[in-house]
Design a protein around this motif. Structure first.
Motif, PDB file in Angstrom:
ATOM      1  N   GLU A  82       7.804  42.063  23.236  1.00 58.43           N
ATOM      2  CA  GLU A  82       8.862  42.715  22.483  1.00 58.43           C
ATOM      3  C   GLU A  82       8.911  44.196  22.836  1.00 58.43           C
ATOM      4  O   GLU A  82       7.873  44.848  22.915  1.00 58.43           O
ATOM      5  N   SER A 102      17.222  42.452  20.249  1.00 56.49           N
ATOM      6  CA  SER A 102      17.977  41.412  20.936  1.00 56.49           C
ATOM      7  C   SER A 102      19.171  41.979  21.688  1.00 56.49           C
ATOM      8  O   SER A 102      19.924  41.246  22.305  1.00 56.49           O
ATOM      9  N   GLU A 160      -3.125  41.873  19.320  1.00 61.20           N
ATOM     10  CA  GLU A 160      -1.937  42.371  20.006  1.00 61.20           C
ATOM     11  C   GLU A 160      -2.330  43.289  21.160  1.00 61.20           C
ATOM     12  O   GLU A 160      -3.400  43.891  21.172  1.00 61.20           O
ATOM     13  N   THR A 190       0.461  36.927  21.401  1.00 57.98           N
ATOM     14  CA  THR A 190       0.383  35.602  22.034  1.00 57.98           C
ATOM     15  C   THR A 190       1.111  35.718  23.371  1.00 57.98           C
ATOM     16  O   THR A 190       0.689  36.469  24.217  1.00 57.98           O
ATOM     17  N   ASP A 191       2.228  35.005  23.572  1.00 58.87           N
ATOM     18  CA  ASP A 191       2.916  35.099  24.861  1.00 58.87           C
ATOM     19  C   ASP A 191       4.291  35.749  24.725  1.00 58.87           C
ATOM     20  O   ASP A 191       5.101  35.692  25.648  1.00 58.87           O
ATOM     21  N   ARG A 192       4.543  36.400  23.601  1.00 59.89           N
ATOM     22  CA  ARG A 192       5.870  36.981  23.359  1.00 59.89           C
ATOM     23  C   ARG A 192       5.846  38.482  23.562  1.00 59.89           C
ATOM     24  O   ARG A 192       5.067  39.199  22.939  1.00 59.89           O
ATOM     25  N   ARG A 205       5.657  41.258  31.169  1.00 53.58           N
ATOM     26  CA  ARG A 205       5.011  40.268  30.297  1.00 53.58           C
ATOM     27  C   ARG A 205       3.903  39.544  31.051  1.00 53.58           C
ATOM     28  O   ARG A 205       2.785  39.374  30.538  1.00 53.58           O
ATOM     29  N   LEU A 259       2.839  42.840  23.258  1.00 52.30           N
ATOM     30  CA  LEU A 259       2.618  41.438  23.590  1.00 52.30           C
ATOM     31  C   LEU A 259       1.747  40.828  22.508  1.00 52.30           C
ATOM     32  O   LEU A 259       0.630  41.295  22.264  1.00 52.30           O
ATOM     33  N   THR A 307       7.492  40.478  12.611  1.00 51.40           N
ATOM     34  CA  THR A 307       7.233  41.804  13.140  1.00 51.40           C
ATOM     35  C   THR A 307       8.169  42.812  12.499  1.00 51.40           C
ATOM     36  O   THR A 307       8.880  43.546  13.167  1.00 51.40           O
ATOM     37  N   GLU A 349      10.065  40.342  32.394  1.00 50.53           N
ATOM     38  CA  GLU A 349       9.219  39.169  32.656  1.00 50.53           C
ATOM     39  C   GLU A 349       8.019  39.546  33.504  1.00 50.53           C
ATOM     40  O   GLU A 349       6.902  39.064  33.273  1.00 50.53           O
ATOM     41  N   ARG A 396      14.457  42.401  14.703  1.00 50.67           N
ATOM     42  CA  ARG A 396      14.940  41.442  15.696  1.00 50.67           C
ATOM     43  C   ARG A 396      16.313  41.813  16.226  1.00 50.67           C
ATOM     44  O   ARG A 396      16.599  41.681  17.424  1.00 50.67           O
TER      45      ARG A 396
END
Length: 286
Positions: free
Chosen positions: A136, A284, A190, A132-134, A209, A130, A258, A206, A280
């Motif tokens: 992965e 994804s 992080e 910020t608010d992302r 997160r 994590l 990243t 979610e 990425r």
């Protein structure tokens, strides 16, 4: 386990907390975890009582001597993975159901004089980050479910309810089960999560997160995530390690994509780092 400050050589500062629970349906906790800087790993044993728990514990014992070191290299970690394969294979001998374990986690290493995270994975336990608010996912599952997602035959959100969700395609102790590795920058601010599939089988990305983003101390957050997984059914053993990089990493502003430095662990433990590429596409999937 409460959050524990981990003072390290140089200016790198991290805090860590961990929690594990057998869940509601398993009589024995076959998960094992180890969280002493610079090593943060989770192992999810397989083979039943007196095999799975021994396998995961053996992996922890292999990695334990690496704790407290500031000079670890990717080769050191790859060598430990090979020793873990041998240790678990020895446990499997003469056991009707055999023995095996997943292994996933992060280890702070030095590559070309630069301190980085080395992410390691065999099986379907996971590492998340994590920033910020992302959120992965930094690992890719070695599982039948992940293969179906890759082929477009299963949606990612269906993985946790897929009937064969626990069938993995690689495990420590099994032949031809190589580990995947990625070198990543260590980023100030992080938050990393290392967890077994008992967590991800009960909580959506979610929910994970949101739990990580609440801002609680690492130990509190790890315990809360495990409690949520139990509340959603607790069908498996559940383990979580939460790591916060407090200082000493690169600035998040330098971390636009990243990028990861993947490398292959071949017959020897010599590590050859390939060309920098973005992660990425891998993340994804599904």
């Amino acid at each position: 386990m409460p959050a524990t400050p981990m003072p390290t050589a140089g200016s790198l500062q991290v805090t860590c907390g961990a929690h594990t629970d057998p869940g509601l349906r398993r009589p024995v906790n076959e998960d094992a975890l180890f969280a002493e800087h610079p090593v943060y790993i989770v192992a999810d044993g397989m083979g039943g009582h007196d095999a799975g728990d021994l396998a995961s514990a053996a992996i922890v014992e292999v990695f334990r001597p690496l704790a407290g070191r500031d000079d670890l290299t990717p080769d050191d970690v790859a060598a430990a993975v090979e020793r873990a394969h041998t240790a678990v294979a020895d446990i499997a001998v003469n056991r009707p159901r055999g023995a095996g374990s997943t292994l996933t986690g992060v280890v702070a290493v030095r590559q070309d004089g630069v301190r980085r995270w080395l992410v390691v994975n065999v099986g379907d336990s996971r590492v998340y980050r994590l920033l910020t608010d992302r959120l992965e996912q930094l690992t890719v599952d070695h599982s039948v479910a992940q293969e179906l997602v890759d082929e477009g035959r299963l949606a990612r959100h269906e993985m946790s309810s897929f009937r064969g969700r626990n069938v993995i395609t690689r495990a420590i102790g099994q032949e031809r089960s190589r580990a995947d590795y990625w070198l990543l920058p260590i980023v100030t601010g992080e938050r990393l999560l290392v967890c077994s599939d008992g967590l991800t089988g009960e909580l959506t990305d979610e929910a994970i997160r949101a739990g990580l983003a609440l801002g609680g101390a690492p130990g509190q957050t790890a315990g809360s995530l495990v409690a949520q997984a139990i509340g959603h059914g607790g069908r498996d053993n559940i383990s979580a390690i939460v790591i916060d990089v407090v200082a000493g990493g690169i600035s998040p502003r330098q971390e636009d994509t990243t990028g990861g430095l993947p490398f292959a662990d071949e017959a020897s433990v010599t590590v050859e780092v390939s060309t920098l590429r973005s992660m990425r596409t891998r993340r994804s999937r599904g």
